[in-house]
Design an enzyme around this catalytic site. Sequence first.
Site, PDB file in Angstrom:
ATOM      1  N   MET A 183       0.838  -1.208   0.000  1.00 43.35           N
ATOM      2  CA  MET A 183       0.000   0.000   0.000  1.00 43.35           C
ATOM      3  C   MET A 183       0.872   1.258   0.000  1.00 43.35           C
ATOM      4  O   MET A 183       0.638   2.193  -0.753  1.00 43.35           O
ATOM      5  CB  MET A 183      -0.918   0.029   1.222  1.00 43.35           C
ATOM      6  CG  MET A 183      -2.103  -0.901   1.153  1.00 43.35           C
ATOM      7  SD  MET A 183      -3.377  -0.425  -0.041  1.00 43.35           S
ATOM      8  CE  MET A 183      -4.209   0.914   0.819  1.00 43.35           C
ATOM      9  N   GLY A 184       1.886   1.277   0.867  1.00 41.74           N
ATOM     10  CA  GLY A 184       2.761   2.443   0.986  1.00 41.74           C
ATOM     11  C   GLY A 184       3.514   2.733  -0.302  1.00 41.74           C
ATOM     12  O   GLY A 184       3.559   3.877  -0.762  1.00 41.74           O
ATOM     13  N   ARG A 209      11.773   1.078   7.763  1.00 41.39           N
ATOM     14  CA  ARG A 209      12.746   0.527   8.715  1.00 41.39           C
ATOM     15  C   ARG A 209      13.630  -0.529   8.038  1.00 41.39           C
ATOM     16  O   ARG A 209      14.828  -0.569   8.234  1.00 41.39           O
ATOM     17  CB  ARG A 209      12.007  -0.078   9.911  1.00 41.39           C
ATOM     18  CG  ARG A 209      12.590   0.390  11.229  1.00 41.39           C
ATOM     19  CD  ARG A 209      11.795  -0.121  12.380  1.00 41.39           C
ATOM     20  NE  ARG A 209      11.333  -1.495  12.149  1.00 41.39           N
ATOM     21  CZ  ARG A 209      10.662  -2.196  13.031  1.00 41.39           C
ATOM     22  NH1 ARG A 209      10.337  -1.660  14.179  1.00 41.39           N
ATOM     23  NH2 ARG A 209      10.264  -3.431  12.783  1.00 41.39           N
ATOM     24  N   VAL A 228       1.746   2.083   8.257  1.00 38.30           N
ATOM     25  CA  VAL A 228       2.265   0.930   8.998  1.00 38.30           C
ATOM     26  C   VAL A 228       1.108   0.254   9.715  1.00 38.30           C
ATOM     27  O   VAL A 228       0.004   0.790   9.790  1.00 38.30           O
ATOM     28  CB  VAL A 228       3.371   1.344  10.007  1.00 38.30           C
ATOM     29  CG1 VAL A 228       4.575   1.907   9.283  1.00 38.30           C
ATOM     30  CG2 VAL A 228       2.856   2.361  11.015  1.00 38.30           C
ATOM     31  N   SER A 267      -9.029   3.677   1.155  1.00 36.21           N
ATOM     32  CA  SER A 267      -9.681   2.465   0.647  1.00 36.21           C
ATOM     33  C   SER A 267      -9.439   2.285  -0.838  1.00 36.21           C
ATOM     34  O   SER A 267      -9.359   3.244  -1.584  1.00 36.21           O
ATOM     35  CB  SER A 267     -11.190   2.511   0.900  1.00 36.21           C
ATOM     36  OG  SER A 267     -11.769   1.341   0.345  1.00 36.21           O
ATOM     37  N   GLY A 268      -9.380   1.016  -1.233  1.00 35.28           N
ATOM     38  CA  GLY A 268      -9.227   0.696  -2.647  1.00 35.28           C
ATOM     39  C   GLY A 268      -8.159  -0.355  -2.869  1.00 35.28           C
ATOM     40  O   GLY A 268      -7.847  -0.716  -3.996  1.00 35.28           O
ATOM     41  N   LYS A 281     -13.930   5.148   7.930  1.00 35.29           N
ATOM     42  CA  LYS A 281     -13.300   4.052   7.179  1.00 35.29           C
ATOM     43  C   LYS A 281     -13.677   2.707   7.802  1.00 35.29           C
ATOM     44  O   LYS A 281     -13.912   1.717   7.100  1.00 35.29           O
ATOM     45  CB  LYS A 281     -11.775   4.239   7.178  1.00 35.29           C
ATOM     46  CG  LYS A 281     -10.975   3.044   6.617  1.00 35.29           C
ATOM     47  CD  LYS A 281     -11.261   2.801   5.143  1.00 35.29           C
ATOM     48  CE  LYS A 281     -10.258   1.914   4.454  1.00 35.29           C
ATOM     49  NZ  LYS A 281     -10.161   0.546   4.853  1.00 35.29           N
ATOM     50  N   HIS A 337     -17.137   1.929   6.721  1.00 34.07           N
ATOM     51  CA  HIS A 337     -17.025   1.562   5.300  1.00 34.07           C
ATOM     52  C   HIS A 337     -16.667   0.080   5.198  1.00 34.07           C
ATOM     53  O   HIS A 337     -17.259  -0.677   4.430  1.00 34.07           O
ATOM     54  CB  HIS A 337     -15.946   2.430   4.639  1.00 34.07           C
ATOM     55  CG  HIS A 337     -15.386   1.887   3.355  1.00 34.07           C
ATOM     56  ND1 HIS A 337     -14.540   0.791   3.314  1.00 34.07           N
ATOM     57  CD2 HIS A 337     -15.549   2.269   2.065  1.00 34.07           C
ATOM     58  CE1 HIS A 337     -14.219   0.540   2.057  1.00 34.07           C
ATOM     59  NE2 HIS A 337     -14.811   1.428   1.281  1.00 34.07           N
ATOM     60  N   ASN A 338     -15.703  -0.371   6.013  1.00 36.22           N
ATOM     61  CA  ASN A 338     -15.296  -1.775   5.978  1.00 36.22           C
ATOM     62  C   ASN A 338     -16.410  -2.687   6.483  1.00 36.22           C
ATOM     63  O   ASN A 338     -16.582  -3.800   5.991  1.00 36.22           O
ATOM     64  CB  ASN A 338     -14.034  -1.991   6.818  1.00 36.22           C
ATOM     65  CG  ASN A 338     -12.794  -1.421   6.142  1.00 36.22           C
ATOM     66  OD1 ASN A 338     -12.893  -0.579   5.258  1.00 36.22           O
ATOM     67  ND2 ASN A 338     -11.640  -1.872   6.558  1.00 36.22           N
ATOM     68  N   GLU A 370     -18.732  -3.088   3.755  1.00 35.83           N
ATOM     69  CA  GLU A 370     -18.058  -3.991   2.803  1.00 35.83           C
ATOM     70  C   GLU A 370     -18.255  -5.460   3.230  1.00 35.83           C
ATOM     71  O   GLU A 370     -18.528  -6.323   2.390  1.00 35.83           O
ATOM     72  CB  GLU A 370     -16.570  -3.618   2.790  1.00 35.83           C
ATOM     73  CG  GLU A 370     -15.667  -4.400   1.886  1.00 35.83           C
ATOM     74  CD  GLU A 370     -14.203  -4.002   2.128  1.00 35.83           C
ATOM     75  OE1 GLU A 370     -13.397  -4.899   2.410  1.00 35.83           O
ATOM     76  OE2 GLU A 370     -13.886  -2.798   2.071  1.00 35.83           O
TER      77      GLU A 370
END
Length: 485
Positions: A15-16, A35, A78, A132-133, A187, A190-191, A194
């Site tokens: 994701m990052g 890290r 993280v 999200s996505g 969020k 939202h989950n 989902e």
Amino acid sequence: MAPPTRIGLAGLAVMGQNLALNIAEKGFPISVYNRTTSKVDETVERAKQEGDLPVYGFHDPESFIQSIQKPRVVIMLVKAGSPVDQTIKTLSAYMEKGDCIIDGGNEWYENTERREKEMSGLGLLYLGMGVSGGEEGARNGPSLMPGGSFEAYKYIEDILLKVAAQVPDSGPCVTYIGKGGSGNFVKMVHNGIEYGDMQLIAEAYDVLKSVGKLSNEELHGVFSEWNKGELLSFLIEITADIFGIKDDKGDGYLVDKVLDKTGMKGTGKWTVQQAADLSVAAPTIAASLDSRFLSGLKEERVEAAKVFKSGGFDDILTDQVVDKAKLIDDVRQALYASKICSYAQGMNLIRAKSIEKGWDLKLGELARIWKGGCIIRAIFLDRIKKAYDRNPELANLLVDPEFAKEIIDRQSAWRRVVCLAINSGISTPGMSASLAYFDTYRRERVPANLVQAQRDYFGAHTYERVDMDGSFHTEWFKIAKKLKD
């Protein structure tokens, strides 16, 4: 030496990395840090390959922070919980008053509120931002839900507006959500929605496959077709895709080889716990969570299937003759009606929390930013936004005139599907919970009078009356005893 970058990102798992590349691609030079330093090099390498994007890697936190223009903004991606506190500690050591940290993970909203207070003590700004996505969204345009310091939001609004998913007619899928932990809370719900959506789709699949005897090819066709109409959504689209994929390690289709055991990260559980805390009914979301728990009992279910094999359950299914086309149409309508209930529950939960915390959340605006980028993105969200535009004080989506009419039009099909499933021994907890929610909500009088009478009988909890004001208590036991004598 690179010029000062516009923003920094710490935490380079999938994701990052993807979010960093998305930001760089939109024209904002970005510093990255992790890290495990190999992830830094990997990200910089990807940036080169994906179009020589302005991504600058740093192996130590101090040079990472120093490389960002002031006031500095750093996004962390993280794992929720103590890794976030660790990362904040590492980075904030080199930050100055007015700098800002953004947590882009799925964090419990109260942790965000605690951290925002701690940071303001150090003169730092803080945002908790739902993203999200999945990895695809992070790279090409997610739905973003930032909450916390408005001043911090203003620092990076120009970046977020470009990085978020773009929806024609309604704009970028980001908005300032509200104060405190509201971004994380939204969020989380939202989950939860989902979870409900995925469960309802799984039940539609189960009924079509187990009762309707549809093959994977037919299911692929049905879901592809549904994705052109009112059910058009990311989850219906990927479901259609799944049914079309053959097994690369053997014969048949891959979906049939996947173990029937669902994992979870915890946001669905939090949603149900919050619903209980706020006394908001969320039965569809709760049913989807229970279904995940039961799916985890694979070994027990295998044994139970043997115990009940002689119960004739399989005969029910083999003996049934169904009109496939009619069943497909009924299931489509049942899925849509059930979905309205699931979203209504999620929206009511957000509203209840917003009132409790004084967040002043705009439900129509949330529906708008979920229209693109996120996992629950669907054409249906446009209808929800319009419902709240028509009436921002709407008590429940079910009573919006348009949704009410859609439910009335679909309720016969919905009841047929639930009855057929029950009579066939196929569990549809999500659809059944949605139907029960609707049937309870639309009734002027429910049997709660009896429950309250029972409470007064055994615990002197008192009751109110329909015909006069005040609280009453009756010596039910004594009167009943007299009547028996």
